[in-house]
Every structure is written in C-alpha cells, then in structure tokens.
Enzyme design. Structure first.
Site, PDB file in Angstrom:
ATOM      1  CG  ASP A  23       9.381  13.096 -13.003  1.00 46.20           C
ATOM      2  OD1 ASP A  23       9.879  12.449 -12.214  1.00 46.20           O
ATOM      3  OD2 ASP A  23       9.577  12.717 -13.951  1.00 46.20           O
ATOM      4  CG  HIS A  24       9.530  10.276  -7.565  1.00 49.36           C
ATOM      5  ND1 HIS A  24       9.155   8.827  -8.696  1.00 49.36           N
ATOM      6  CD2 HIS A  24      10.527  10.116  -6.813  1.00 49.36           C
ATOM      7  CE1 HIS A  24      10.473   7.943  -8.279  1.00 49.36           C
ATOM      8  NE2 HIS A  24      11.323   9.396  -7.702  1.00 49.36           N
ATOM      9  CE  LYS A  79      14.422  11.516  -6.041  1.00 51.75           C
ATOM     10  NZ  LYS A  79      14.051  10.787  -5.026  1.00 51.75           N
ATOM     11  CG  HIS A 117      12.316   9.816 -12.615  1.00 51.57           C
ATOM     12  ND1 HIS A 117      11.588   9.998 -12.574  1.00 51.57           N
ATOM     13  CD2 HIS A 117      12.401   8.030 -13.132  1.00 51.57           C
ATOM     14  CE1 HIS A 117      10.388   9.280 -11.514  1.00 51.57           C
ATOM     15  NE2 HIS A 117      11.489   8.272 -11.807  1.00 51.57           N
ATOM     16  CE  LYS A 161      16.380   0.258 -11.318  1.00 50.46           C
ATOM     17  NZ  LYS A 161      15.409   0.601 -11.039  1.00 50.46           N
TER      18      LYS A 161
HETATM   19  C1  BG6 Z   1      11.252   4.848 -10.418  1.00 49.88           C
HETATM   20  C2  BG6 Z   1      11.740   4.026 -11.050  1.00 49.88           C
HETATM   21  O1  BG6 Z   1      10.417   5.892 -11.008  1.00 49.88           O
HETATM   22  O2  BG6 Z   1      11.726   5.164  -9.795  1.00 49.88           O
HETATM   23  C3  BG6 Z   1      12.964   2.741 -10.357  1.00 49.88           C
HETATM   24  O3  BG6 Z   1      10.563   3.029 -11.188  1.00 49.88           O
HETATM   25  C4  BG6 Z   1      13.564   4.022  -9.612  1.00 49.88           C
HETATM   26  O4  BG6 Z   1      13.213   1.651 -11.023  1.00 49.88           O
HETATM   27  C5  BG6 Z   1      13.302   4.616  -8.585  1.00 49.88           C
HETATM   28  O5  BG6 Z   1      14.201   2.862  -8.971  1.00 49.88           O
HETATM   29  C6  BG6 Z   1      14.263   5.796  -8.083  1.00 49.88           C
HETATM   30  O6  BG6 Z   1      13.677   6.620  -7.650  1.00 49.88           O
HETATM   31  P1  BG6 Z   1      14.403   7.265  -6.381  1.00 49.88           P
HETATM   32  O7  BG6 Z   1      12.951   8.331  -6.057  1.00 49.88           O
HETATM   33  O8  BG6 Z   1      14.780   5.967  -5.412  1.00 49.88           O
HETATM   34  O9  BG6 Z   1      15.578   8.137  -6.786  1.00 49.88           O
END
Ligand code: BG6
Length: 486
Positions: free
Chosen positions: A180-181, A185, A243, A329
């Site tokens: 989960d990126h 962060k 997230h 969005k």
């Molecule tokens: C992704 C979603 O996991 O996270 C995207 O699929 C979203 O829709 C993105 O835009 C947001 O990531 P970040 O790192 O740009 O906040």
C-alpha cells in the site's frame, strides 16, 4: 554463504507497464545511487513484448529521463542498466516460467535471493503465483523468495479472501508483501514517530481530549484515461479500503511494543476489529458533474467518485469520538491531511470571548503535498481582549533542507529486500478493512435506505451532503495544510 551475501534479483512481472517505468525503476535507481541496494543485484523484466535487453534498457532509460529527470544521473545509469535484462514471456503460460527460471539461474550462478514483483493487472496475480509454484521457483533453499502484490487486493471481501487463500497455497505468509504505497510515504510513517517518539501528544491522544478526527485524501485529477478501471472500482475500493484505512490505523492504533512487523500489524488488526460497522446514514456518496460523460464510464453508472464517512471505534481510547473520512477525484486540490480537533477548554474564563469566537486546538498532519505539521493555538490579540487562532508550523522543506523526500516505492522495495514487512499489509488486515467497506458498497448498490448519489462541481471541495454529515453534530470539515483554495 549467508542470504545477505547472495545476489538478489528483482523479477518484475508486467515489466512493460507504466508502474515499472514510473515507479519501480526510478525507486531502484535512486536506491542504487544511494548505495542501498544489495552489493550484488539484478533486475529482470518479464513481459510479452518482443524486446531484447537493450530495447528494454532503453525504454527504462527514456522513462527515467522523462518521468524522474530530477534524480537521473547519466554516469550512474550506465553501470545500473548493465544489471537489467529482459525475459520475454506470457504471464499465464507455464512453459515461459521454465525459460524464466533458466534465465534467473544463469544470472545467479548458484545461489540467489529473489523478489518477485507483480506489476500487473490483478487478474494475473493468481496465474503468476501458481506458475511460480509449479515451476518450483518458490522454495527457499538457494536463497529467499518473496512476492510483492500490488493493489487492488481483491474487489470485495470474498475475492480478497480467495486471493489470500490462493497466494498462501503457494507462498508462506512471511513471503508475501502486499503493498500500500501510502504506508511508504515518508510523512505517513512520521505519524508513528510523531505519536511515539514524543511524550507530549500521546497523553491527550484519546477521547478525553480529542473531539473528532478527520482524514482527507482529496485529488484534483479526474478519472482521466483510467475510467475503464475506475468505473469498476469507485472511490471506496480505490482509496478507502486501502489508503484511508491504513492512515486511520496509524492515527488510531495503540502503541506497539516495537516497530517490528508483527507488533505493528497486530495492533492494526485489533483496531480494525474495534471499528463499528458503518450504518449507511453515516455515509455520503457522490459523483462529479461530467463523470457520466467521460469515455469508458458505463451509461448511468452508479459508481461514486467521492465518499465521506463517519465512523466510530469501540475501544477505551476512542469511544464516542467520530472519525470523519473523505476522499474524491476532481476536487479543488490534491491534499492528504489528518486533522485532530481537540475539545474546547472545560471552562472559558475570558469575559470578552464568546464560545463561538473560540477555535479549538487543531493539529494537522500534512501528508502531501505540504509535508509537515501544523498546530493551531488560540492567542491573545495584542492590545485587545480577544483571541485569534495562530499556527505553529513544521515543514519538511525548511527543517530538512537538502533532504529530498524519497518516493514511497523506494522505501518499500528496500524493506521487502530486508525482509521487513511492517509497512506492508497482512492478510487479516486486508480482510478486516474489506469487512468494513464491503457492506457500504453493497448497501449503496442494494438498500432502499442508502443515501442517494449526490453530485459536486469539479474543482469544488465536494458535495454539500458531506458538510451536512458533520453539521448534524455541529462540526465542520477542517484543514490547515497549504494548498490552493478553490
Ligand atoms: C492509487 C489510486 O492507489 O492512489 C489512484 O488507484 C490515486 O486513483 C492514487 O490517484 C493516489 O496516490 P498518490 O500517491 O498520488 O496520492
């Protein structure tokens, strides 16, 4: 030879895709420049395109130059690119894995560790894992084998369970790294440091002092060219289940006894299980005007591009404290922020100040793009008896001048190589988050008492219904991190 001394190979499935050029290669290249990769490493791309090593390297180099020019260093790229090779193959085709295996063994020359990275569409996750298993590429006698699974992890609770089951049929849980990126962060990690490397916040981090907590992850981009995927997913699957729930866990978990994966993930699991199921009247769903006309969106689609929720955590620390979550969005600005709004002082002794003139203390943890922390305090306005909120600020850009914030993937890839899974989600955590979000998605689609789909103007902060959700208890949405106003 110990595993640490063995060469490590990053095997990227779906290497011709966007994620590889945009995130994985820049992350690996930056780690290489910082001399953080294992002394002996290789990168092998696996995909269907008829490329050779040189073509693959060239495409990645162009990607670096175009997408991450600020970290591209020409003289470092040359030796780095020599570690990259390409193995052509079809993800579902078993025979191609035998070719890949030969390719890897030729590179490793004996023993080696392997990080399998699934940078593919989710429908390939299971075929890849099964093919790796069938080709005997999972057992760990010659070195460790780990697999990184990208999102989305399942489409609902049942499919997430099935996916866990299918992956665990081949890999041990300890070998599985679900990414989960947001957890990678820098500023998200700092939440735990903020809470547990300081003494002054934790004593007030509870229902006695906190009035409410707000988590906002707003994006200014619309669904753009991703409508095909997005219209199947919607904001809850795309952002909340993963997230937002992970950010919530960082703010709300009990102090783990250590920063080890088991301890942190146990606390998260406990927290998720303490969250009360969400009644639909505590949710808002909305679509931005124009979404239905976007290319790739089904006619009359009922997929929300925005959601807001009010949830409660049934434990001693948080009983009765509302947690408000919102994400969407096509909003006014990109902003990820966690707000802790504290209670008003029990007694206001200043005669000239009315209750409504008074702003409670507000702590804002700014995850992006204004990375830092703000604390709002009431201060006496000079030469008057009034007060006014003032801001104590910490910004990464000024406090850590010269330290570029690394991309989340840099940290996560290195952790996976080190075998540290604390920033990755465990099977039970994923399933618990789905168990909370699934009934909301299902309820919206099927229940008569579901809130109707609201709409909002692109470039606004979302629908009026989301303000009304807080207004019911006399609260408002707060934010203090810098970003352009609408
Ligand atoms: C992704 C979603 O996991 O996270 C995207 O699929 C979203 O829709 C993105 O835009 C947001 O990531 P970040 O790192 O740009 O906040």
């Amino acid at each position: 030879m110990s595993n640490d001394q063995k060469p490590t190979t990053f095997v990227i499935f779906g290497a011709s895709g966007d994620l590889t050029r945009r995130k994985l290669i820049p992350a690996l290249f930056n780690s290489y420049c910082k001399e953080r990769l294992p002394a002996h490493f290789n990168i092998v791309g696996f995909a269907r395109r008829p490329w050779d090593d040189d073509q693959f390297r060239q495409i990645l180099q162009e990607g670096m130059q175009k997408l991450a020019p600020e970290t591209y260093i020409a003289e470092k790229w040359e030796p780095f690119s020599q570690k990259i090779s390409y193995a052509r193959g079809d993800l579902p085709t078993q025979a191609d894995y035998l070719a890949l295996k030969n390719h890897l063994e030729a590179i490793e020359q004996g023993a080696g560790n392997r990080l399998y990275y699934m940078a593919t569409a989710p429908r390939f996750f299971v075929p890849i894992v099964e093919n790796l298993g069938a080709a005997d590429m999972v057992e760990q006698s010659a070195g460790w084998r780990r697999v990184v699974v990208e999102k989305p992890f399942g489409h609902d609770l049942a499919s997430a369970k099935a996916l866990n089951h299918q992956i665990q049929a081949v890999f041990e849980e300890e070998q599985i790294y679900r990414i989960d990126h947001y957890l990678g962060k820098e500023t998200a990690q700092n939440i735990l440091y903020f809470r547990f490397a300081n003494t002054i916040f934790e004593p007030v981090w509870n229902r006695n002092y906190v009035d409410n907590v707000q988590i906002m992850v707003t994006e200014s981009v619309d669904v753009g060219h991703r409508a095909g995927y997005y219209d199947q997913a919607g904001v809850v699957r795309d952002m909340f289940q993963n997230h937002l729930m992970q950010l919530l866990s960082l703010v709300a978990i009990e102090p783990p006894a250590s920063f080890k994966a088991v301890a942190v993930r146990n606390e998260k699991a406990k927290l998720f299980h303490a969250i009360r199921p969400l009644p639909l009247h505590q949710t808002v769903r909305a679509q931005y005007d124009g979404y239905l006309q976007a290319e790739g969106v089904a006619q009359g689609s009922q997929v929300p591009t925005y959601a807001a929720m009010e949830l409660y955590i049934d434990n001693w620390r948080w009983q009765g404290v509302p947690f408000y979550l919102r994400s969407g969005k096509a909003l006014a600005a990109k902003n990820t922020e966690i707000v802790i709004e504290f209670k008003q002082p029990p007694h206001l002794m200043f005669d000239d100040i009315e209750d409504e003139d008074f702003t409670s203390n507000i702590l804002s943890l700014c995850i992006q793009p204004d990375e830092g922390i703000h604390l709002k305090l009431e201060a006496k306005v000079p030469d008057s008896h009034k007060t006014q909120p003032v801001d104590m600020e910490f910004h990464y850009r000024s406090s850590f001048k010269g330290n570029r914030l690394p991309d989340a993937y840099e940290r996560l890839l290195l952790d996976a190589v080190r075998g540290d899974a604390s920033l990755f989600t465990r099977a039970d955590g994923i399933e618990a988050a789905w168990a909370l979000m699934d009934p909301v998605i299902h309820g919206w689609e099927n229940d008569d008492d579901a809130p109707p789909m609201a709409t909002y103007r692109p470039g606004s902060w979302g629908p009026a219904e989301a303000d009304a959700l807080l207004a019911r208890s006399g609260r408002i949405w707060r934010h203090a991190c810098s970003h352009p106003e609408p």
